[in-house]
Motif scaffolding. Structure first.
Motif, PDB file in Angstrom:
ATOM      1  N   UNK A 243     -35.134  10.141  27.775  1.00  0.00           N
ATOM      2  CA  UNK A 243     -34.143  10.480  26.758  1.00  0.00           C
ATOM      3  C   UNK A 243     -33.175   9.540  26.318  1.00  0.00           C
ATOM      4  N   UNK A 244     -33.025   8.554  27.404  1.00  0.00           N
ATOM      5  CA  UNK A 244     -31.826   7.653  26.917  1.00  0.00           C
ATOM      6  C   UNK A 244     -30.358   8.115  26.645  1.00  0.00           C
ATOM      7  N   UNK A 245     -29.997   7.701  25.457  1.00  0.00           N
ATOM      8  CA  UNK A 245     -28.680   8.424  25.118  1.00  0.00           C
ATOM      9  C   UNK A 245     -28.530   9.881  24.847  1.00  0.00           C
ATOM     10  N   UNK A 246     -29.908  10.508  24.551  1.00  0.00           N
ATOM     11  CA  UNK A 246     -29.718  11.883  24.413  1.00  0.00           C
ATOM     12  C   UNK A 246     -29.836  12.829  25.632  1.00  0.00           C
ATOM     13  N   UNK A 247     -29.797  12.073  26.831  1.00  0.00           N
ATOM     14  CA  UNK A 247     -29.994  12.731  27.996  1.00  0.00           C
ATOM     15  C   UNK A 247     -28.891  13.622  28.240  1.00  0.00           C
ATOM     16  N   UNK A 248     -27.577  13.262  27.978  1.00  0.00           N
ATOM     17  CA  UNK A 248     -26.357  14.101  28.092  1.00  0.00           C
ATOM     18  C   UNK A 248     -26.604  15.458  27.363  1.00  0.00           C
ATOM     19  N   UNK A 249     -26.847  15.434  26.247  1.00  0.00           N
ATOM     20  CA  UNK A 249     -27.151  16.578  25.505  1.00  0.00           C
ATOM     21  C   UNK A 249     -27.955  17.406  25.953  1.00  0.00           C
ATOM     22  N   UNK A 250     -29.132  16.840  26.536  1.00  0.00           N
ATOM     23  CA  UNK A 250     -30.468  17.803  26.853  1.00  0.00           C
ATOM     24  C   UNK A 250     -29.707  18.393  28.319  1.00  0.00           C
ATOM     25  N   UNK A 251     -29.308  17.676  29.131  1.00  0.00           N
ATOM     26  CA  UNK A 251     -28.617  18.087  30.350  1.00  0.00           C
ATOM     27  C   UNK A 251     -27.570  19.288  30.013  1.00  0.00           C
ATOM     28  N   UNK A 252     -26.770  18.971  29.118  1.00  0.00           N
ATOM     29  CA  UNK A 252     -25.925  20.106  28.880  1.00  0.00           C
ATOM     30  C   UNK A 252     -26.281  21.324  28.315  1.00  0.00           C
ATOM     31  N   UNK A 253     -27.373  21.292  27.697  1.00  0.00           N
ATOM     32  CA  UNK A 253     -28.017  22.551  27.054  1.00  0.00           C
ATOM     33  C   UNK A 253     -28.961  23.237  28.076  1.00  0.00           C
ATOM     34  N   UNK A 254     -29.744  22.764  29.109  1.00  0.00           N
ATOM     35  CA  UNK A 254     -30.386  23.016  29.824  1.00  0.00           C
ATOM     36  C   UNK A 254     -30.017  23.558  31.237  1.00  0.00           C
ATOM     37  N   UNK A 255     -28.865  24.313  31.086  1.00  0.00           N
ATOM     38  CA  UNK A 255     -28.246  25.214  32.416  1.00  0.00           C
ATOM     39  C   UNK A 255     -28.581  26.475  32.089  1.00  0.00           C
ATOM     40  N   UNK A 256     -28.761  27.140  33.092  1.00  0.00           N
ATOM     41  CA  UNK A 256     -28.875  28.526  33.101  1.00  0.00           C
ATOM     42  C   UNK A 256     -27.857  29.451  32.701  1.00  0.00           C
TER      43      UNK A 256
END
Length: 525
Positions: A243-256
């Protein structure tokens, strides 16, 4: 229909069937008045198998289709497919929808040729997010965000489609108790617990779409529907590798916890940053709530998504073939099976394998346990020490004016806490501690009560960390952190301290009481 050729409503000539599924059939058609091609969706809920004597159910479906189509007609946005017309008459069981015909390919077709770069995915994500913002402002939750429902125009811009399906199928929930709609591997975990209509659920699905777009596989897809539902409910999401620079956004969204996900405005800034576009100064997003108990047992192996079936890339339409109806009973029995298999309780909760996002840097100010400034030589190298944790607690107490907390999580370099909002039963304010400074991060929710953090014997922390190293089967952890549960169901509703270790493959945790006695251990599989 017109004799000799199929013409709907005296105006729309059916030219070619483009796709069909459980919710009906989509046609390419010619608007004879305007001489332009359009897409017609012939709606047939449940494959058209509505009992003939169930007039009430048929009427409910019909009214829901009309109401949703009218709502979508009010959405005027370049990333939302356009609805032109509704064909409806008393002799038709359901309305037909006349829609924009999008020429290009779906994101699903594009991904069949390989994953997107983080930059490409960020661009698609911003377009889909803009579409969702327009829909949410109109009071519409999509409920089925997935690559098959995102079309890519010839210039590469995304178009979000298939708004009406989930709402249409949802009508059956009145008589089919426990039904839930959406594609299993993209559905938000709270929806499996009966929480519907929250825009944050669409954002979870967008996060999963972005994950799949850059990684090339879906992390919760399993070999069976029941196992997939169980994986969604326990939310074991490994950190993305590509994900590179997109990892932060993905991690922020995929929280229960839906309340812990960034709102649309913040998410757009995060995606813009990943895309390399100018953006306003970064605002730290709320930390995800800590993982819940029980990693998925090894009897439910990971399953890489097979390449999706190709459709006609030249002519794609607004509506896909339809959403998958999920039934709560499947989820219930899946979880029960997991419990029997491993002798443990499996609940919904954030992933022990999800790398937690780091907050933004704050000023270099460090306080002692008594609230005074510490010299640099005396600063702890990690907050995961008795002195470090007590100093954090003191800082939170001084900054918030509270000694009772609804949540408390400590990492090696920073910590989060939540305090109840007076007069609000579940509302909380979330705070971040880093480098001795406490800053307010936003709002949250909690229904686990509160606890005075001083009741815990923090001197046991080094021993618990050593025990975690021995027992949790994570030889080289990327993350170590502690979580306080004010009232933990799995320990008789008493306060508990959870110690987590995780790496890129997942993780585990152990749970101890206020005196440091270890009561439960959940090693990584």
């Amino acid at each position: 229909m017109t004799s000799g050729r199929s013409v709907m409503d005296g105006r729309f000539e059916l030219l070619e069937r483009l796709g069909s599924g459980g919710m009906g059939t989509v046609w390419r058609a010619l608007d004879l008045v305007l001489q332009r091609e359009v897409a017609l969706k012939e709606v047939r809920p449940g494959g058209g198998e509505v009992p003939p004597d169930d007039a009430a159910l048929a009427g409910m479906y019909r009214e829901r289709v009309l109401r949703e189509a009218r709502a979508l007609a009010r959405i005027d946005h370049p990333h939302v497919v356009t609805i032109h017309h509704i064909i409806d008459s008393p002799d038709m069981p359901y309305p037909w929808l006349v829609m924009e015909l999008v020429r290009g390919e779906s994101l699903q077709d594009r991904l069949a040729r390989g994953a997107l770069t983080p930059l490409e995915a960020a661009r698609v994500g911003r377009g889909v997010l803009a579409a969702l913002q327009a829909a949410h402002r109109a009071g519409i939750c999509h409920r089925d965000i997935k690559p098959g429902n995102v079309l890519l125009r010839e210039d590469g811009s995304p178009v979000l489609t298939d708004f009406g399906i989930a709402v249409l199928e949802e009508a059956s929930r009145v008589t089919a108790t426990g039904g839930l709609v959406g594609s299993p591997e993209y559905i938000a975990p709270e929806r499996l617990h009966g929480r519907e209509g929250d825009p944050a659920s669409d954002l979870w699905s967008l996060g999963m779409l972005l994950y799949v777009a850059v990684e090339g596989h879906n992390p919760v897809r399993r070999t069976t529907l029941a196992a997939t539902l169980a994986a969604v409910m326990t939310a074991q999401i490994p950190a993305p590798r590509q994900a590179g620079p997109l990892a932060e956004a993905i991690g922020a969204l995929l929280v229960p916890d839906p309340a812990a996900r960034p709102d649309a405005a913040l998410l757009d800034r995060m995606l813009a940053a990943a895309e390399g576009q100018p953006t306003s100064p970064s605002v730290p997003f709320p930390a995800p709530h800590p993982p819940g108990p029980g990693p998925i047992p090894s009897t439910v192996p990971a399953f890489a998504a097979p390449p999706p079936r190709r459709q006609n890339p030249a002519l794609l339409v607004l509506a896909g073939a339809g959403a998958v109806v999920l039934v709560f009973a499947l989820a219930f029995f899946a979880v029960q099976a997991l419990e029997r298999d491993e002798g443990r309780t499996v609940t919904a909760g954030p992933s022990a394998g999800t790398r937690q996002p780091e907050p933004t840097e704050t000023s270099e100010k460090v306080v002692s346990e008594e609230g005074g400034r510490l010299p640099e030589s005396a600063r702890p190298t990690s907050l995961l020490t008795p002195a470090g944790i007590r100093g954090v607690i003191t800082a939170f107490e001084k900054a918030t004016g509270n000694d009772k907390f609804a949540a408390f999580t400590v990492y090696e370099e920073y910590a989060y806490a939540e305090v109840p909002v007076p007069g609000r039963s579940k509302a909380t304010d979330r705070y971040l501690y880093r480098n001795g400074e406490v800053t307010k991060q936003g709002a949250g929710t909690s229904d686990e009560g509160t606890v005075n953090l001083r009741v815990f014997d923090w001197n046991v922390v080094p021993r618990l960390l050593r025990a975690a190293d021995r027992r949790l089967n994570v030889p080289d952890p990327e993350n170590r952190y502690l979580v306080v549960k004010p009232s933990w169901t799995f320990a008789g509703d008493k306060p508990m301290l959870l110690v987590y270790l995780n790496d890129e493959h997942g993780g585990g945790y152990l749970a101890a009481d206020v005196k440091g006695r270890i009561e439960k251990t959940y090693p990584a599989e």
